[in-house]
Motif scaffolding. Sequence first.
Motif, PDB file in Angstrom:
ATOM      1  N   ARG A  48       0.875  -1.174   0.000  1.00  0.00           N
ATOM      2  CA  ARG A  48       0.000   0.000   0.000  1.00  0.00           C
ATOM      3  C   ARG A  48       0.903   1.211   0.000  1.00  0.00           C
ATOM      4  NH1 ARG A  48      -5.381   0.205   1.972  1.00  0.00           N
ATOM      5  NH2 ARG A  48      -5.004   2.060   3.205  1.00  0.00           N
ATOM      6  N   GLY A  49       0.618   2.167  -0.852  1.00  0.00           N
ATOM      7  CA  GLY A  49       1.488   3.334  -0.889  1.00  0.00           C
ATOM      8  C   GLY A  49       0.798   4.482  -1.591  1.00  0.00           C
ATOM      9  N   PRO A  50       1.482   5.616  -1.683  1.00  0.00           N
ATOM     10  CA  PRO A  50       0.893   6.788  -2.340  1.00  0.00           C
ATOM     11  C   PRO A  50       0.620   6.495  -3.812  1.00  0.00           C
ATOM     12  CG  PRO A  50       2.993   7.337  -1.283  1.00  0.00           C
ATOM     13  CD  PRO A  50       2.844   5.872  -1.212  1.00  0.00           C
ATOM     14  N   PHE A  51      -0.431   7.112  -4.335  1.00  0.00           N
ATOM     15  CA  PHE A  51      -0.866   6.889  -5.715  1.00  0.00           C
ATOM     16  C   PHE A  51       0.281   7.082  -6.712  1.00  0.00           C
ATOM     17  CE2 PHE A  51      -2.828   8.598  -9.622  1.00  0.00           C
ATOM     18  CZ  PHE A  51      -3.593   7.497  -9.967  1.00  0.00           C
ATOM     19  N   HIS A  52       1.128   8.099  -6.481  1.00  0.00           N
ATOM     20  CA  HIS A  52       2.173   8.397  -7.464  1.00  0.00           C
ATOM     21  C   HIS A  52       3.303   7.355  -7.456  1.00  0.00           C
ATOM     22  CE1 HIS A  52       3.670  10.489  -3.819  1.00  0.00           C
ATOM     23  NE2 HIS A  52       4.848  10.113  -4.263  1.00  0.00           N
ATOM     24  N   GLU A  53       3.310   6.452  -6.462  1.00  0.00           N
ATOM     25  CA  GLU A  53       4.349   5.405  -6.449  1.00  0.00           C
ATOM     26  C   GLU A  53       3.824   4.067  -6.957  1.00  0.00           C
ATOM     27  OE1 GLU A  53       6.035   5.109  -2.542  1.00  0.00           O
ATOM     28  OE2 GLU A  53       6.578   7.240  -2.497  1.00  0.00           O
ATOM     29  N   LYS A  54       2.515   4.019  -7.249  1.00  0.00           N
ATOM     30  CA  LYS A  54       1.879   2.748  -7.604  1.00  0.00           C
ATOM     31  C   LYS A  54       2.486   2.143  -8.868  1.00  0.00           C
ATOM     32  CE  LYS A  54      -2.773   1.463  -9.221  1.00  0.00           C
ATOM     33  NZ  LYS A  54      -3.253   0.195  -8.681  1.00  0.00           N
ATOM     34  N   GLU A  55       2.648   2.972  -9.894  1.00  0.00           N
ATOM     35  CA  GLU A  55       3.116   2.442 -11.174  1.00  0.00           C
ATOM     36  C   GLU A  55       4.509   1.832 -11.037  1.00  0.00           C
ATOM     37  OE1 GLU A  55       2.657   5.252 -14.359  1.00  0.00           O
ATOM     38  OE2 GLU A  55       3.572   3.863 -15.803  1.00  0.00           O
ATOM     39  N   ALA A  56       5.398   2.559 -10.364  1.00  0.00           N
ATOM     40  CA  ALA A  56       6.763   2.063 -10.185  1.00  0.00           C
ATOM     41  C   ALA A  56       6.759   0.762  -9.399  1.00  0.00           C
ATOM     42  CB  ALA A  56       7.597   3.122  -9.467  1.00  0.00           C
ATOM     43  N   HIS A  57       5.924   0.692  -8.378  1.00  0.00           N
ATOM     44  CA  HIS A  57       5.859  -0.548  -7.594  1.00  0.00           C
ATOM     45  C   HIS A  57       5.393  -1.710  -8.468  1.00  0.00           C
ATOM     46  CE1 HIS A  57       4.832  -3.653  -4.776  1.00  0.00           C
ATOM     47  NE2 HIS A  57       3.664  -3.734  -5.414  1.00  0.00           N
ATOM     48  N   GLU A  58       4.333  -1.477  -9.235  1.00  0.00           N
ATOM     49  CA  GLU A  58       3.757  -2.582 -10.020  1.00  0.00           C
ATOM     50  C   GLU A  58       4.747  -3.117 -11.055  1.00  0.00           C
ATOM     51  OE1 GLU A  58       0.028  -0.973 -11.303  1.00  0.00           O
ATOM     52  OE2 GLU A  58      -0.924  -1.407  -9.364  1.00  0.00           O
ATOM     53  N   LEU A  59       5.607  -2.238 -11.594  1.00  0.00           N
ATOM     54  CA  LEU A  59       6.609  -2.699 -12.570  1.00  0.00           C
ATOM     55  C   LEU A  59       7.608  -3.646 -11.912  1.00  0.00           C
ATOM     56  CD1 LEU A  59       7.224   0.571 -14.607  1.00  0.00           C
ATOM     57  CD2 LEU A  59       6.244  -1.573 -15.451  1.00  0.00           C
ATOM     58  N   SER A  60       7.870  -3.409 -10.616  1.00  0.00           N
ATOM     59  CA  SER A  60       8.869  -4.249  -9.952  1.00  0.00           C
ATOM     60  C   SER A  60       8.229  -5.264  -9.006  1.00  0.00           C
ATOM     61  CB  SER A  60       9.846  -3.365  -9.174  1.00  0.00           C
ATOM     62  OG  SER A  60       9.120  -2.660  -8.189  1.00  0.00           O
ATOM     63  N   CYS A  61       6.899  -5.337  -8.982  1.00  0.00           N
ATOM     64  CA  CYS A  61       6.202  -6.232  -8.045  1.00  0.00           C
ATOM     65  C   CYS A  61       6.558  -7.690  -8.366  1.00  0.00           C
ATOM     66  CB  CYS A  61       4.687  -6.031  -8.135  1.00  0.00           C
ATOM     67  SG  CYS A  61       3.772  -7.045  -6.961  1.00  0.00           S
ATOM     68  N   THR A  62       6.876  -8.456  -7.322  1.00  0.00           N
ATOM     69  CA  THR A  62       7.319  -9.848  -7.533  1.00  0.00           C
ATOM     70  C   THR A  62       6.140 -10.816  -7.630  1.00  0.00           C
ATOM     71  OG1 THR A  62       7.471 -10.102  -5.152  1.00  0.00           O
ATOM     72  CG2 THR A  62       9.500  -9.488  -6.308  1.00  0.00           C
ATOM     73  N   HIS A  63       4.944 -10.387  -7.244  1.00  0.00           N
ATOM     74  CA  HIS A  63       3.827 -11.341  -7.160  1.00  0.00           C
ATOM     75  C   HIS A  63       3.410 -11.974  -8.483  1.00  0.00           C
ATOM     76  CE1 HIS A  63       3.685 -10.031  -3.027  1.00  0.00           C
ATOM     77  NE2 HIS A  63       2.912 -11.081  -2.792  1.00  0.00           N
ATOM     78  N   PRO A  64       3.425 -11.249  -9.626  1.00  0.00           N
ATOM     79  CA  PRO A  64       2.997 -11.907 -10.872  1.00  0.00           C
ATOM     80  C   PRO A  64       3.898 -13.087 -11.256  1.00  0.00           C
ATOM     81  CG  PRO A  64       3.190  -9.532 -11.180  1.00  0.00           C
ATOM     82  CD  PRO A  64       3.703  -9.831  -9.815  1.00  0.00           C
ATOM     83  N   LYS A  65       5.123 -13.086 -10.749  1.00  0.00           N
ATOM     84  CA  LYS A  65       6.051 -14.166 -11.124  1.00  0.00           C
ATOM     85  C   LYS A  65       6.104 -15.273 -10.082  1.00  0.00           C
ATOM     86  CE  LYS A  65       8.664 -10.700 -13.644  1.00  0.00           C
ATOM     87  NZ  LYS A  65       7.988  -9.497 -13.050  1.00  0.00           N
ATOM     88  N   LYS A  66       5.266 -15.230  -9.095  1.00  0.00           N
ATOM     89  CA  LYS A  66       5.298 -16.257  -8.036  1.00  0.00           C
ATOM     90  C   LYS A  66       4.670 -17.540  -8.545  1.00  0.00           C
ATOM     91  CE  LYS A  66       6.192 -13.729  -4.084  1.00  0.00           C
ATOM     92  NZ  LYS A  66       6.069 -13.432  -2.726  1.00  0.00           N
ATOM     93  N   PRO A  67       5.125 -18.705  -8.028  1.00  0.00           N
ATOM     94  CA  PRO A  67       4.547 -19.980  -8.453  1.00  0.00           C
ATOM     95  C   PRO A  67       3.083 -20.099  -8.032  1.00  0.00           C
ATOM     96  CG  PRO A  67       6.130 -20.291  -6.670  1.00  0.00           C
ATOM     97  CD  PRO A  67       6.205 -18.854  -7.059  1.00  0.00           C
ATOM     98  N   GLY A  68       2.356 -20.878  -8.829  1.00  0.00           N
ATOM     99  CA  GLY A  68       0.928 -21.062  -8.587  1.00  0.00           C
ATOM    100  C   GLY A  68       0.612 -21.467  -7.168  1.00  0.00           C
ATOM    101  N   GLU A  69       1.481 -22.281  -6.582  1.00  0.00           N
ATOM    102  CA  GLU A  69       1.195 -22.780  -5.236  1.00  0.00           C
ATOM    103  C   GLU A  69       1.106 -21.634  -4.222  1.00  0.00           C
ATOM    104  OE1 GLU A  69       2.908 -26.388  -2.497  1.00  0.00           O
ATOM    105  OE2 GLU A  69       3.301 -26.342  -4.645  1.00  0.00           O
TER     106      GLU A  69
END
Length: 234
Positions: A48-69
Motif C-alpha cells: 500500500r502506498g501513495p498513488f504516485h508510487e503505484k506504477e513504479a511498484h507494479e513494474l517491480s512487483c514480484t507477485h505476478p512471477k510467483k509460483p501457482g502454489e
Amino acid sequence: MCFNVSTSQAPLAGVSHQRITVFWGRYYVEEEPRLVQCRFQRIGCSWRGPFHEKEAHELSCTHPKKPGEEVMGALEALDAQRELDMTLFKQVYDLLSFEKVTFSDLQMRPYRTDDFIPRLYYETSRFSALGSQWVVKAFVSENIKNPAMTCTRLLTYQLVCKSKLQNPVRLHYLALRGPFSELNMRPRVYDFEFNQENMETEKKEFPIIDSNECNKILAAKNISFRLILFQIQK
Ligand SMILES: [Zn+2]
C-alpha cells in the motif's frame, strides 16, 4: 500542519486523504498522500502506498512471477472472505422473514465527556422501535502510537434500551448506511437479549470499511445511519 476536524473536507480520490492525529483529547486532520493498493493485491501483494508510487511498484512487483502454489494461498484467503460475506447475506435474508422488523434512520451527534481530558463520543436522540425507547451511543477507540501521536481508529457502538422491560427482549441488530449517506460500511449483524439487568449491549464495532472511512466520520459533524432491529419471537 494540523487542521481542526470541523474545517476539513472529505478525501479526494487519487489526490490525498486525511490523517487524524489526537492531541490532548482533540482530533486534528492533516493531509497526507492517499494510499492505494497494488493491482496484484488479489494474488497476495500487500503493498500500500501513495498513488504516485503505484506504477513504479507494479513494474517491480514480484507477485505476478510467483509460483501457482503461493498464489493459491492468496486465492484461498479471498474465497474464505467471500464465504463469510455469503453467510452474512443468507443471515440477512433469514432475518428479513422475521415477524417483527423495524428500521430507524438515526443521526448521532458529537459530545464530550467531562473528564480532565475530554473524550469524544456520539449519541442519538431517543427513538421508538418495537414498543420501547432506545438510544445508540458510539465511541472512538484509539490506539495511539508515540512519538508521532498518530492513531489507528475504530468506532464502536452500543444500543441502549431506555424503557422498563416487563419481559426480556431478544434482538438482532444491524447498522447500515442511511439514505443520502456516503458511508462505506461492511454490515455486520449482532444480537443481544435485553432484560431488567442488561439494558445496554456491549460495545460492538461500528462496521465501517477502513480507517479512511473513520476519518470521514470524524471529520463530519454528525453520523447518519440506518439501524434495523429484528425481534426474535419466543
Ligand atoms: Zn505488488
